[in-house]
Design a protein around this motif. Structure first.
Motif, PDB file in Angstrom:
ATOM      1  N   GLU A   1      -4.472  51.832  63.803  1.00 43.94           N
ATOM      2  CA  GLU A   1      -5.483  52.862  63.969  1.00 43.94           C
ATOM      3  C   GLU A   1      -6.365  53.009  62.726  1.00 43.94           C
ATOM      4  OE1 GLU A   1      -7.630  55.978  65.966  1.00 43.94           O
ATOM      5  OE2 GLU A   1      -6.629  54.104  66.483  1.00 43.94           O
ATOM      6  N   PHE A   2      -5.970  52.397  61.618  1.00 44.68           N
ATOM      7  CA  PHE A   2      -6.831  52.415  60.441  1.00 44.68           C
ATOM      8  C   PHE A   2      -8.113  51.612  60.669  1.00 44.68           C
ATOM      9  CE2 PHE A   2      -4.075  48.730  59.868  1.00 44.68           C
ATOM     10  CZ  PHE A   2      -4.968  47.738  59.500  1.00 44.68           C
ATOM     11  N   MET A   3      -8.181  50.860  61.768  1.00 39.52           N
ATOM     12  CA  MET A   3      -9.389  50.120  62.114  1.00 39.52           C
ATOM     13  C   MET A   3     -10.399  50.995  62.860  1.00 39.52           C
ATOM     14  SD  MET A   3      -7.565  46.536  63.291  1.00 39.52           S
ATOM     15  CE  MET A   3      -9.128  45.728  63.694  1.00 39.52           C
ATOM     16  N   GLN A   4     -10.045  52.251  63.064  1.00 37.30           N
ATOM     17  CA  GLN A   4     -10.917  53.198  63.759  1.00 37.30           C
ATOM     18  C   GLN A   4     -12.169  53.470  62.915  1.00 37.30           C
ATOM     19  OE1 GLN A   4     -12.467  54.632  66.377  1.00 37.30           O
ATOM     20  NE2 GLN A   4     -10.345  54.751  67.138  1.00 37.30           N
ATOM     21  N   HIS A   5     -13.235  54.000  63.535  1.00 40.16           N
ATOM     22  CA  HIS A   5     -14.420  54.428  62.793  1.00 40.16           C
ATOM     23  C   HIS A   5     -14.003  55.317  61.622  1.00 40.16           C
ATOM     24  CE1 HIS A   5     -17.407  52.842  65.543  1.00 40.16           C
ATOM     25  NE2 HIS A   5     -16.824  53.433  66.578  1.00 40.16           N
ATOM     26  N   THR A   6     -14.617  55.140  60.489  1.00 40.10           N
ATOM     27  CA  THR A   6     -14.381  55.851  59.225  1.00 40.10           C
ATOM     28  C   THR A   6     -13.016  55.557  58.620  1.00 40.10           C
ATOM     29  OG1 THR A   6     -13.510  57.977  60.090  1.00 40.10           O
ATOM     30  CG2 THR A   6     -15.911  57.712  59.986  1.00 40.10           C
ATOM     31  N   GLY A   7     -12.283  54.608  59.188  1.00 45.04           N
ATOM     32  CA  GLY A   7     -11.044  54.172  58.561  1.00 45.04           C
ATOM     33  C   GLY A   7      -9.820  55.006  58.832  1.00 45.04           C
ATOM     34  N   SER A   8      -9.855  55.884  59.840  1.00 44.43           N
ATOM     35  CA  SER A   8      -8.646  56.632  60.179  1.00 44.43           C
ATOM     36  C   SER A   8      -8.744  57.200  61.591  1.00 44.43           C
ATOM     37  CB  SER A   8      -8.396  57.790  59.194  1.00 44.43           C
ATOM     38  OG  SER A   8      -9.099  58.955  59.572  1.00 44.43           O
ATOM     39  N   PHE A   9      -7.623  57.667  62.092  1.00 45.73           N
ATOM     40  CA  PHE A   9      -7.531  58.277  63.427  1.00 45.73           C
ATOM     41  C   PHE A   9      -8.410  59.512  63.573  1.00 45.73           C
ATOM     42  CE2 PHE A   9      -4.741  60.881  60.943  1.00 45.73           C
ATOM     43  CZ  PHE A   9      -4.839  62.141  61.511  1.00 45.73           C
ATOM     44  N   LYS A  10      -8.809  60.096  62.458  1.00 46.57           N
ATOM     45  CA  LYS A  10      -9.528  61.375  62.484  1.00 46.57           C
ATOM     46  C   LYS A  10     -10.810  61.322  63.301  1.00 46.57           C
ATOM     47  CE  LYS A  10      -7.051  63.821  59.367  1.00 46.57           C
ATOM     48  NZ  LYS A  10      -6.477  65.155  59.588  1.00 46.57           N
ATOM     49  N   ALA A  11     -11.393  60.137  63.468  1.00 47.56           N
ATOM     50  CA  ALA A  11     -12.642  60.034  64.231  1.00 47.56           C
ATOM     51  C   ALA A  11     -12.464  60.530  65.657  1.00 47.56           C
ATOM     52  CB  ALA A  11     -13.134  58.587  64.233  1.00 47.56           C
ATOM     53  N   ARG A  12     -11.288  60.357  66.223  1.00 47.22           N
ATOM     54  CA  ARG A  12     -11.037  60.777  67.607  1.00 47.22           C
ATOM     55  C   ARG A  12     -11.190  62.290  67.760  1.00 47.22           C
ATOM     56  NH1 ARG A  12      -8.101  56.858  70.625  1.00 47.22           N
ATOM     57  NH2 ARG A  12      -7.660  54.992  69.391  1.00 47.22           N
ATOM     58  N   GLY A  13     -10.502  63.034  66.928  1.00 47.14           N
ATOM     59  CA  GLY A  13     -10.563  64.486  67.015  1.00 47.14           C
ATOM     60  C   GLY A  13     -11.924  65.031  66.633  1.00 47.14           C
ATOM     61  N   ALA A  14     -12.550  64.415  65.629  1.00 46.92           N
ATOM     62  CA  ALA A  14     -13.854  64.897  65.183  1.00 46.92           C
ATOM     63  C   ALA A  14     -14.905  64.728  66.275  1.00 46.92           C
ATOM     64  CB  ALA A  14     -14.274  64.155  63.922  1.00 46.92           C
ATOM     65  N   TYR A  15     -14.896  63.575  66.940  1.00 43.44           N
ATOM     66  CA  TYR A  15     -15.875  63.362  68.013  1.00 43.44           C
ATOM     67  C   TYR A  15     -15.616  64.344  69.157  1.00 43.44           C
ATOM     68  CZ  TYR A  15     -19.253  60.949  70.911  1.00 43.44           C
ATOM     69  OH  TYR A  15     -20.366  60.655  71.664  1.00 43.44           O
ATOM     70  N   ASN A  16     -14.358  64.539  69.484  1.00 43.43           N
ATOM     71  CA  ASN A  16     -14.010  65.470  70.555  1.00 43.43           C
ATOM     72  C   ASN A  16     -14.484  66.882  70.215  1.00 43.43           C
ATOM     73  OD1 ASN A  16     -12.670  66.068  73.084  1.00 43.43           O
ATOM     74  ND2 ASN A  16     -11.024  67.010  71.903  1.00 43.43           N
ATOM     75  N   PHE A  17     -14.307  67.285  68.967  1.00 46.11           N
ATOM     76  CA  PHE A  17     -14.696  68.625  68.515  1.00 46.11           C
ATOM     77  C   PHE A  17     -16.206  68.806  68.584  1.00 46.11           C
ATOM     78  CE2 PHE A  17     -16.057  71.538  65.201  1.00 46.11           C
ATOM     79  CZ  PHE A  17     -15.227  72.636  65.381  1.00 46.11           C
ATOM     80  N   VAL A  18     -16.946  67.896  67.977  1.00 52.23           N
ATOM     81  CA  VAL A  18     -18.406  68.022  67.929  1.00 52.23           C
ATOM     82  C   VAL A  18     -19.003  67.935  69.329  1.00 52.23           C
ATOM     83  CG1 VAL A  18     -20.540  66.938  67.120  1.00 52.23           C
ATOM     84  CG2 VAL A  18     -18.598  67.196  65.559  1.00 52.23           C
ATOM     85  N   ARG A  19     -18.577  66.946  70.104  1.00 47.57           N
ATOM     86  CA  ARG A  19     -19.148  66.754  71.440  1.00 47.57           C
ATOM     87  C   ARG A  19     -18.868  67.945  72.347  1.00 47.57           C
ATOM     88  NH1 ARG A  19     -23.427  64.282  73.377  1.00 47.57           N
ATOM     89  NH2 ARG A  19     -23.305  64.191  75.647  1.00 47.57           N
ATOM     90  N   SER A  20     -17.655  68.481  72.263  1.00 51.72           N
ATOM     91  CA  SER A  20     -17.289  69.615  73.101  1.00 51.72           C
ATOM     92  C   SER A  20     -18.172  70.825  72.814  1.00 51.72           C
ATOM     93  CB  SER A  20     -15.819  69.970  72.882  1.00 51.72           C
ATOM     94  OG  SER A  20     -15.446  71.088  73.636  1.00 51.72           O
ATOM     95  N   HIS A  21     -18.434  71.088  71.537  1.00 56.42           N
ATOM     96  CA  HIS A  21     -19.262  72.238  71.186  1.00 56.42           C
ATOM     97  C   HIS A  21     -20.717  72.025  71.578  1.00 56.42           C
ATOM     98  CE1 HIS A  21     -15.766  73.540  68.805  1.00 56.42           C
ATOM     99  NE2 HIS A  21     -16.303  74.741  68.902  1.00 56.42           N
TER     100      HIS A  21
END
Length: 324
Positions: A46-66
């Motif tokens: 999962e370190f191959m995710q955008h920005t180098g960590s799993f955090k991109a998943r939650g961040a996109y979900n948070f921003v998009r939802s709002h």
């Protein structure tokens, strides 16, 4: 405030096509000096995710939802972070042309601060620990009207992180156990919620001197803990979330602690054996097996989540100094 499996599924639908799919790699026989014994070991990259960590998943979900709900203010979003959550928030905000302000401790790794600025975020370095950066970010949100995100303690963040398991069970059918490093508990919470639905066990791994979740389990309540670990830049939350504590009490979850020496050794082994340069936080999950704290059963299919790679790889050849 908590999450359920339906929250993870909604997050999976929301981020589909916007985050990178999970890649898994088999360890093979005798990997890491045979630490996995007769178990079947896999690395979830999962370190191959955008920005180098799993955090991109939650961040996109948070921003998009709002944004979908019409709740994103003109002042944009603000977050406090040891680095990775801020990177993910800045990335997700940029994808939606939203302003991002990120508060980080003064000791945040330069590689993370530089990347935050390249992503267009306004960076403010405050205090020596995450808790101080968090207090400053909360003050800024109250004064500016910016939407306050969180590195781990928000249902949308945790649900987004849990989508890792939704992809893992597709990529690795029949997986028995997931090992995951725990800081504040956002990734753990999402993983635990998804894993239970799929009949997968979860081993929550923390450094022995940086263990907010383990301490909360012992106390039966969320408590403040000292932070002193080589992995503190990513796992250095002084307290876990109520969501994480709730999920940690489920019968499919086990909490274990590892030493800093074991973390450093596991990180070095990932480099020596696989040429994978990851954060100490990512190596923390593997350290549970390589140090013998968790011993997989023969035939057990074990997936180790390598959660981030925002690190200076130079110390993999010159050695890492332990905190003391």
């Amino acid at each position: 405030m908590t999450i359920a499996f339906n929250d993870v599924r909604a997050a999976a639908d929301r981020i589909a096509g916007h985050t990178r799919p999970l890649v898994v790699a088999p360890l093979g026989d005798r990997a890491f000096d045979g630490a996995f014994g007769e178990a079947e070991g896999w690395l979830a990259l999962e370190f191959m995710q955008h920005t180098g960590s799993f955090k991109a998943r939650g961040a996109y979900n948070f921003v998009r939802s709002h944004i979908e709900a019409g709740l994103m203010p003109d002042a944009g979003v603000v977050i406090a972070s040891g680095g990775n959550a801020g990177l993910a928030c800045a990335w997700a905000a940029a994808r939606h042309s939203v302003r991002a302000t990120v508060f980080v401790p003064e000791a945040a790794p330069a590689v993370k601060v530089d990347r935050l600025r390249r992503l267009g975020a306004t960076v403010r370095q405050v205090g020596s620990e995450y808790a101080e950066a968090l207090a400053a970010s909360q003050k800024y949100a109250a004064e500016s009207g910016a939407l306050e995100s969180h590195a781990y303690d928000h249902p949308l963040i945790a649900a987004g992180a849990g989508t890792v398991v939704e992809e893992l069970v597709q990529a690795l059918p029949g997986v028995d156990t997931v090992l995951v490093a725990v800081g504040g508990g956002g990734l753990f919470t999402g993983i635990a919620a998804s894993a239970r639905e799929h009949g997968v066990r979860v081993v929550a791994v923390e450094p022995e001197h940086c263990c907010a979740l383990h301490s909360a389990l012992q106390a039966g309540a969320v408590v403040d803990v000292p932070v002193d670990s080589v992995a503190a830049d990513s796992l250095g939350a002084r307290r876990t979330s109520e969501m994480a504590l709730e999920w940690a009490g489920k019968d499919h979850v086990r909490s274990v602690l590892v030493t800093d020496e074991a973390i450093v050794s596991a990180r070095q082994a990932l480099w020596d054996d696989r040429r994978l340069a990851v954060e100490h936080a990512a190596a923390t999950a593997l350290a549970a097996v390589t140090s013998g704290v968790y011993t997989p059963a023969p035939g057990e299919r074990v997936a180790v989540i390598l959660c981030g790679a925002n690190t200076d790889p130079g110390d993999l050849t010159r050695g890492t100094r332990l905190p003391g």
